[in-house]
Each structure stands twice: as C-alpha cells, then as structure tokens.
Design a protein around this motif. Structure first.
Motif, PDB file in Angstrom:
ATOM      1  N   ALA A 119      44.526  47.310  45.314  1.00  0.00           N
ATOM      2  CA  ALA A 119      43.247  46.666  46.060  1.00  0.00           C
ATOM      3  C   ALA A 119      42.630  49.192  46.760  1.00  0.00           C
ATOM      4  O   ALA A 119      40.962  48.583  46.274  1.00  0.00           O
ATOM      5  CB  ALA A 119      43.315  46.200  47.073  1.00  0.00           C
ATOM      6  N   GLU A 120      43.080  49.000  47.179  1.00  0.00           N
ATOM      7  CA  GLU A 120      42.581  50.469  48.095  1.00  0.00           C
ATOM      8  C   GLU A 120      42.735  51.526  46.839  1.00  0.00           C
ATOM      9  O   GLU A 120      40.993  51.755  47.503  1.00  0.00           O
ATOM     10  CB  GLU A 120      43.588  50.554  49.290  1.00  0.00           C
ATOM     11  CG  GLU A 120      43.091  52.074  49.241  1.00  0.00           C
ATOM     12  CD  GLU A 120      41.842  52.143  50.330  1.00  0.00           C
ATOM     13  OE1 GLU A 120      41.043  52.753  50.354  1.00  0.00           O
ATOM     14  OE2 GLU A 120      41.688  50.850  51.306  1.00  0.00           O
ATOM     15  N   VAL A 149      31.919  49.896  49.505  1.00  0.00           N
ATOM     16  CA  VAL A 149      32.872  48.781  49.474  1.00  0.00           C
ATOM     17  C   VAL A 149      33.524  48.625  50.710  1.00  0.00           C
ATOM     18  O   VAL A 149      33.397  49.043  51.552  1.00  0.00           O
ATOM     19  CB  VAL A 149      33.741  50.011  48.851  1.00  0.00           C
ATOM     20  CG1 VAL A 149      34.985  49.008  48.326  1.00  0.00           C
ATOM     21  CG2 VAL A 149      33.408  50.796  47.433  1.00  0.00           C
ATOM     22  N   GLU A 150      34.013  47.014  50.434  1.00  0.00           N
ATOM     23  CA  GLU A 150      34.837  46.210  51.356  1.00  0.00           C
ATOM     24  C   GLU A 150      35.952  45.468  51.048  1.00  0.00           C
ATOM     25  O   GLU A 150      35.918  44.977  49.647  1.00  0.00           O
ATOM     26  CB  GLU A 150      33.912  45.568  52.349  1.00  0.00           C
ATOM     27  CG  GLU A 150      33.079  44.236  51.787  1.00  0.00           C
ATOM     28  CD  GLU A 150      32.675  42.975  52.805  1.00  0.00           C
ATOM     29  OE1 GLU A 150      33.169  43.179  53.992  1.00  0.00           O
ATOM     30  OE2 GLU A 150      31.045  43.098  52.346  1.00  0.00           O
ATOM     31  N   ILE A 151      37.257  45.477  51.703  1.00  0.00           N
ATOM     32  CA  ILE A 151      37.582  44.769  50.981  1.00  0.00           C
ATOM     33  C   ILE A 151      38.196  43.219  52.063  1.00  0.00           C
ATOM     34  O   ILE A 151      38.306  43.765  53.003  1.00  0.00           O
ATOM     35  CB  ILE A 151      39.449  45.255  51.155  1.00  0.00           C
ATOM     36  CG1 ILE A 151      39.122  47.135  50.737  1.00  0.00           C
ATOM     37  CG2 ILE A 151      40.187  44.713  50.650  1.00  0.00           C
ATOM     38  CD1 ILE A 151      40.528  47.822  50.828  1.00  0.00           C
ATOM     39  N   VAL A 152      37.494  42.370  50.769  1.00  0.00           N
ATOM     40  CA  VAL A 152      38.019  41.216  52.117  1.00  0.00           C
ATOM     41  C   VAL A 152      39.260  40.080  51.453  1.00  0.00           C
ATOM     42  O   VAL A 152      39.887  40.048  51.071  1.00  0.00           O
ATOM     43  CB  VAL A 152      37.157  39.921  51.111  1.00  0.00           C
ATOM     44  CG1 VAL A 152      35.100  40.856  51.994  1.00  0.00           C
ATOM     45  CG2 VAL A 152      36.730  39.824  49.844  1.00  0.00           C
ATOM     46  N   ALA A 193      57.062  35.916  45.252  1.00  0.00           N
ATOM     47  CA  ALA A 193      58.461  37.182  44.783  1.00  0.00           C
ATOM     48  C   ALA A 193      58.415  38.050  45.223  1.00  0.00           C
ATOM     49  O   ALA A 193      59.474  38.873  45.003  1.00  0.00           O
ATOM     50  CB  ALA A 193      59.070  36.256  44.392  1.00  0.00           C
ATOM     51  N   PHE A 194      57.580  39.091  44.609  1.00  0.00           N
ATOM     52  CA  PHE A 194      56.685  40.415  44.185  1.00  0.00           C
ATOM     53  C   PHE A 194      56.397  41.264  46.007  1.00  0.00           C
ATOM     54  O   PHE A 194      55.546  40.461  46.623  1.00  0.00           O
ATOM     55  CB  PHE A 194      56.427  40.727  42.944  1.00  0.00           C
ATOM     56  CG  PHE A 194      56.508  39.958  42.230  1.00  0.00           C
ATOM     57  CD1 PHE A 194      57.805  41.081  41.309  1.00  0.00           C
ATOM     58  CD2 PHE A 194      56.941  39.307  41.875  1.00  0.00           C
ATOM     59  CE1 PHE A 194      57.780  40.632  39.871  1.00  0.00           C
ATOM     60  CE2 PHE A 194      57.527  38.691  40.575  1.00  0.00           C
ATOM     61  CZ  PHE A 194      58.135  39.692  39.976  1.00  0.00           C
ATOM     62  N   ASP A 195      57.157  42.481  46.013  1.00  0.00           N
ATOM     63  CA  ASP A 195      56.183  42.811  47.046  1.00  0.00           C
ATOM     64  C   ASP A 195      54.320  42.592  47.270  1.00  0.00           C
ATOM     65  O   ASP A 195      54.055  43.783  46.002  1.00  0.00           O
ATOM     66  CB  ASP A 195      57.132  44.070  46.596  1.00  0.00           C
ATOM     67  CG  ASP A 195      56.747  45.311  47.751  1.00  0.00           C
ATOM     68  OD1 ASP A 195      55.664  44.362  48.945  1.00  0.00           O
ATOM     69  OD2 ASP A 195      56.754  46.204  48.627  1.00  0.00           O
ATOM     70  N   GLN A 196      54.236  42.944  48.625  1.00  0.00           N
ATOM     71  CA  GLN A 196      52.571  42.600  48.468  1.00  0.00           C
ATOM     72  C   GLN A 196      52.286  43.458  48.430  1.00  0.00           C
ATOM     73  O   GLN A 196      50.776  44.107  48.688  1.00  0.00           O
ATOM     74  CB  GLN A 196      51.950  41.261  49.304  1.00  0.00           C
ATOM     75  CG  GLN A 196      52.533  39.903  48.283  1.00  0.00           C
ATOM     76  CD  GLN A 196      52.657  39.803  46.926  1.00  0.00           C
ATOM     77  OE1 GLN A 196      51.225  40.052  46.756  1.00  0.00           O
ATOM     78  NE2 GLN A 196      53.384  39.979  45.644  1.00  0.00           N
ATOM     79  N   ALA A 197      52.931  44.392  48.941  1.00  0.00           N
ATOM     80  CA  ALA A 197      52.360  45.431  49.897  1.00  0.00           C
ATOM     81  C   ALA A 197      51.337  46.401  48.229  1.00  0.00           C
ATOM     82  O   ALA A 197      51.105  47.487  48.546  1.00  0.00           O
ATOM     83  CB  ALA A 197      53.288  46.913  50.281  1.00  0.00           C
ATOM     84  N   ASN A 198      52.178  46.619  47.199  1.00  0.00           N
ATOM     85  CA  ASN A 198      52.059  46.872  45.495  1.00  0.00           C
ATOM     86  C   ASN A 198      50.111  45.964  45.963  1.00  0.00           C
ATOM     87  O   ASN A 198      49.164  47.062  44.575  1.00  0.00           O
ATOM     88  CB  ASN A 198      52.834  46.504  44.849  1.00  0.00           C
ATOM     89  CG  ASN A 198      53.998  47.641  44.739  1.00  0.00           C
ATOM     90  OD1 ASN A 198      54.148  48.452  45.265  1.00  0.00           O
ATOM     91  ND2 ASN A 198      55.064  46.585  44.936  1.00  0.00           N
ATOM     92  N   VAL A 199      49.952  45.140  46.288  1.00  0.00           N
ATOM     93  CA  VAL A 199      49.142  44.258  45.681  1.00  0.00           C
ATOM     94  C   VAL A 199      47.487  45.270  46.602  1.00  0.00           C
ATOM     95  O   VAL A 199      46.879  45.315  46.750  1.00  0.00           O
ATOM     96  CB  VAL A 199      48.638  42.604  45.632  1.00  0.00           C
ATOM     97  CG1 VAL A 199      47.339  42.587  45.662  1.00  0.00           C
ATOM     98  CG2 VAL A 199      50.039  42.743  44.796  1.00  0.00           C
ATOM     99  N   GLU A 200      48.547  44.806  47.853  1.00  0.00           N
ATOM    100  CA  GLU A 200      47.360  46.247  48.992  1.00  0.00           C
ATOM    101  C   GLU A 200      46.840  47.645  48.705  1.00  0.00           C
ATOM    102  O   GLU A 200      45.741  48.129  48.265  1.00  0.00           O
ATOM    103  CB  GLU A 200      48.101  46.169  50.332  1.00  0.00           C
ATOM    104  CG  GLU A 200      48.258  45.049  50.687  1.00  0.00           C
ATOM    105  CD  GLU A 200      47.101  44.271  51.457  1.00  0.00           C
ATOM    106  OE1 GLU A 200      46.096  45.477  51.359  1.00  0.00           O
ATOM    107  OE2 GLU A 200      47.255  43.421  51.954  1.00  0.00           O
ATOM    108  N   THR A 201      48.004  48.316  47.589  1.00  0.00           N
ATOM    109  CA  THR A 201      47.965  49.351  47.102  1.00  0.00           C
ATOM    110  C   THR A 201      46.578  49.291  46.246  1.00  0.00           C
ATOM    111  O   THR A 201      45.827  50.327  45.704  1.00  0.00           O
ATOM    112  CB  THR A 201      48.600  50.133  46.822  1.00  0.00           C
ATOM    113  OG1 THR A 201      49.724  50.118  47.480  1.00  0.00           O
ATOM    114  CG2 THR A 201      48.827  51.611  46.201  1.00  0.00           C
ATOM    115  N   VAL A 216      38.034  43.209  46.633  1.00  0.00           N
ATOM    116  CA  VAL A 216      37.115  44.087  46.243  1.00  0.00           C
ATOM    117  C   VAL A 216      35.950  43.804  45.782  1.00  0.00           C
ATOM    118  O   VAL A 216      35.805  42.726  45.108  1.00  0.00           O
ATOM    119  CB  VAL A 216      37.749  45.477  46.231  1.00  0.00           C
ATOM    120  CG1 VAL A 216      36.898  46.912  46.076  1.00  0.00           C
ATOM    121  CG2 VAL A 216      39.173  45.402  45.637  1.00  0.00           C
ATOM    122  N   ILE A 217      34.731  44.251  46.998  1.00  0.00           N
ATOM    123  CA  ILE A 217      33.088  43.576  46.678  1.00  0.00           C
ATOM    124  C   ILE A 217      32.606  45.316  47.504  1.00  0.00           C
ATOM    125  O   ILE A 217      32.639  45.600  48.256  1.00  0.00           O
ATOM    126  CB  ILE A 217      33.250  43.084  47.249  1.00  0.00           C
ATOM    127  CG1 ILE A 217      33.850  41.257  47.474  1.00  0.00           C
ATOM    128  CG2 ILE A 217      31.433  42.046  47.642  1.00  0.00           C
ATOM    129  CD1 ILE A 217      33.098  40.522  48.240  1.00  0.00           C
TER     130      ILE A 217
END
Length: 441
Positions: free
Chosen positions: A39-40, A53-56, A29-37, A64-65
């Motif tokens: 992770a980065e 580092v890689e984001i998987v 229900a929440f903006d998943q763009a924030n989860v991407e931000t 993030v690994i």
C-alpha cells in the motif's frame, strides 16, 4: 501518445517489477506487513504523479485513495485496481520464483504481475503520459483486499464515497479477448459460496461390522453433490436464472487449449460455450473435509463437509440464488442424512448498459491502441465490487477493462503478463483520458 508511452515503458516496467516483488497476499495466514508495504509503495507511485494521497483502513486491509484535479469544469475519472494478490501456492509448480518477476518469450512471470499490479501501473502510466497536462480530474482507488472478498469495501464506500464520485469509472481487473484483440467486459456472473455438512452417525463405527446397513457420511455427501447436475452436466438446481452470451466465435478446441482439458474428457452442459461460461449458472465443488487417503481407516465416517462455489447469471439476485441452492441441498438429502448449509460468501453480478459517449470514447481509444475494434465480452468469474460501485454511483459510466489474456493464468502457477499487450493497455488508457476530457461539457 503511442510514442510517448513507449518512452515511458522501461520505467513503468521497473516499477511494476518492484511492486511484484512485494508478496502482498491478503489472506490471514500470510504476513500482513507485506500488504502494508505494498500500500505504501502504491501511495508513493501516486504521490510522484502529483496526486494527494491517503491510505485508508476501515476494518480491513489498507486501500489507497489519490486525487488530482483537472482543468476547471472537466469531468472526473476514477481509476480502480487492487494491490493485494493471491497466495502463490507450491513454489515447485512455478518455472521461476513467484515473487521474482522473470521475462520469458515476451511475458513477465510472477504472482500479481498481471492480477492486478499491472492494473495499478496502467493507471500510473496513463498519468505519466499526460504529465502536467492532465485533461480530466482523476481519482485513483487501489484496494487491498479484493482477493479475499472486499469485506470492508461497503464501509469504504459509505465513509469515503464522495471522494470516489466520478463521471466515469475504469475498473482494471478483467481481460481482453485474446492477444491482439481488446475487449470491454460488459457482464460478470455473481457468486455464492457455501459449506455443506452431511452427518449420518454420532460417532465413527467399524465399516465391516455395520457397512451395508448404515450409511457413511462421505458416500451420502457424494450422492448429494451429484444431484446438483443432470446427466448432461447442466446445473439441476431449479429456479436459477440464465442468459445468452455475445455471439463470438469460440470453438471447443480453444476452450480445451485454454482450460487444459484432458483428451477424452467431455465438455459439460448445453447451449453455446460462451453462455455456459459467462451467463448461465455453474456449480463446482472446490473443497472437501474428509479423512485423507493416507490417514483413513476401515471406519464409517460420521460427518463430512464440502465447499461449493456457485456462479449465477449476471442479473440474478444473490440471496435468492442462495435460497434456491439451500433448498435443493436440503430436499435431496440421501437416506435421511442430516444436511446443514452455511453461507460463506455472496456477490451480485453485473450487466452494463454499454452505450453512451463514454463507452464510445473507450471503444475508440481501444481501436486506436490496438489497430482493431474491441469486442464486448462477459467474464464467468465474479467481481462483486463492480456491482457495489454500480449501486453507489448509478450515474457513472462503468468501464471494466484489464491487462489479462487467455494465457495469463491469474490465481494459478506461472501467472504472467504479455508485455506487448500491457503497453497497448497503457496507450489505450492514456487516450481514454484524453478523449473523455475532450467531450462536450
């Protein structure tokens, strides 16, 4: 090392506050763009410490690994945390904005300030403390969906497991015994979550015309839910396992204070308090689908639903526990009501054999950082990914640690991090890496 970490803390705290300002709620229900931000931002913190580092993404939120090699022949330590957070709830319940970290009385308040962005930053602080002289190989794994069940974790472990293989695994998502007393978490309860639906009618009817002869679904549901506990408050589902917890002093007064139990409300269950909280089953009704008080009418409600959360003993099989709960609910249907049980989520518990050189060095590092010996504790909550790691890496020593304390209020309003404890966590993790690096190879 203590002095080195102290010098790093202003920058570590600034980075923690920046992470906390990102509202990385992983719920749909929440903006998943924030989860991407988020992770980065986590990836950038690790890259700055020399990690590759890689984001998987394996069908879920970004994880993030990162990896950095240690000296030749040195062991590898995997450091786990998660960058997603719980929903903040009603802003009115907070004394300061949930995503604006605010210090009060030595604590930093904000959603995720403790659970678990402080775990992320404890790992970063330990890496910074060693600088170019890292004594072990380090792999950092920061998950992005722990707060919604880690659904893609099995796929991540299947496809990226070799990148995560390590001699020791530090999972920074638990708590200490209290402020000033460090702890290793050696047991975790498993969990089952189900939705039970009770139906008595094919349509709603007038309560005055038919009440007294025809049962309504809400009353039937209430009676069914009441069968899951006996009069003392112990779980009444037959066949569930139970264990005994560590013999630590935990008076009822502390339980009342930490839980906010109202005066006059009794503590339920039997046996030691810590066994009730850590190693015995517990059942809670956490949600109801019925007409609200404001919208209710004089009608016999035909169908009602409840969501039930059941915590199970650390060594209990989760599917077996589900079947026992399901059988109980079906067998206790009141007045012949139709009962359906849907399994929503399950997870195994964890019981560590907390012995061996890695555990010895962890306890020594904690003693060095706090100036007192750590205690072994259990946690009544469930962290199913710990069991997943134990199954995938059976030879690794798994250390469940954390930054929280009894006043943290993780998942609730006014979540906070004790800043003094956080610094000691960072010192302990830096010392742990040094101690593991010094073990005979």
């Amino acid at each position: 090392m203590r002095q080195r970490v102290a010098g790093l803390m202003p920058a570590v705290r600034a980075d923690l506050e920046a992470l906390t300002r990102i509202p990385s709620v992983s719920l749909d229900a929440f903006d998943q763009a924030n989860v991407e931000t988020s992770a980065e931002a986590t990836a950038q913190l690790l890259r700055a410490e020399g990690l590759e580092v890689e984001i998987v993404r394996e069908g879920g939120r970004p994880a993030v690994i990162g990896h950095r090699a240690g000296p030749e022949g040195a062991p590898t330590v995997m450091l786990y945390a998660h960058h997603d957070v719980q929903p903040p709830g009603d802003d009115a319940d907070w004394d300061s904005p949930p995503f604006e970290p605010t210090e009060r009385d030595g604590r930093l308040y904000g959603r995720g300030a403790a659970d678990d962005k402080a775990g992320v930053m404890a790992h970063v602080a330990a890496l910074r403390a060693h600088g170019d002289d890292l004594p072990v190989g380090v792999t950092v794994f920061v998950e992005g969906e722990e707060e919604i069940g880690s659904d893609s974790l099995p796929t991540i472990l299947e496809r990226h497991g070799e990148k995560l293989r390590a001699d020791a695994i530090v999972l920074a998502d638990s708590q200490n015994w209290d402020v000033g007393t460090p702890a290793l978490t050696t047991t975790l309860r498993g969990m089952i979550r189900v939705v039970v639906t009770v139906t008595t009618l094919d349509h709603g009817v007038h309560s005055g015309m038919f009440g007294g002869a025809v049962p309504d679904a809400i009353t039937a549901l209430v009676r069914l839910l009441a069968t899951m506990h006996d009069d003392a408050g112990d779980v009444a589902v037959a066949g569930l396992g139970a264990g005994e917890a560590s013999d630590l002093d935990y008076p009822e007064e502390r339980l009342r204070a930490e839980s906010g139990l109202l005066d006059g409300v009794e503590v339920i269950g039997s046996g030691s308090l810590l066994s009730r909280l850590w190693t015995r089953p517990a059942i809670t009704t956490i949600g109801l689908d019925t007409p609200t008080v404001e919208r209710s009418s004089n009608t016999l409600v035909p169908s009602a639903r409840a969501k039930i959360s059941m915590r199970i003993a650390p060594d209990q099989d989760d599917l077996a526990a589900y079947e026992l709960l399901r059988e109980h609910l079906l067998a206790h249907a009141p007045w012949g009501a139709r009962v359906e049980v849907e399994l929503e989520e399950k997870g195994l518990g964890f019981a560590a054999d907390a012995q061996g050189p890695v555990y010895d060095q962890a306890r020594a590092a904690f003693a060095d950082a706090w100036g007192r010996e750590p205690v072994d504790v259990g946690v009544g909550g469930s962290i199913p990914f710990v069991a997943a790691f134990a199954e995938r890496f059976p030879e690794a020593a798994i250390l469940v640690t954390g930054v929280e304390d009894p006043d943290t209020r993780a998942h609730g309003a006014n979540e906070s991090l004790h800043l003094g404890e956080f610094e000691r966590v960072c010192v302990a993790e830096a010392l742990l890496l040094a101690r593991i690096g010094a073990l005979p190879r």
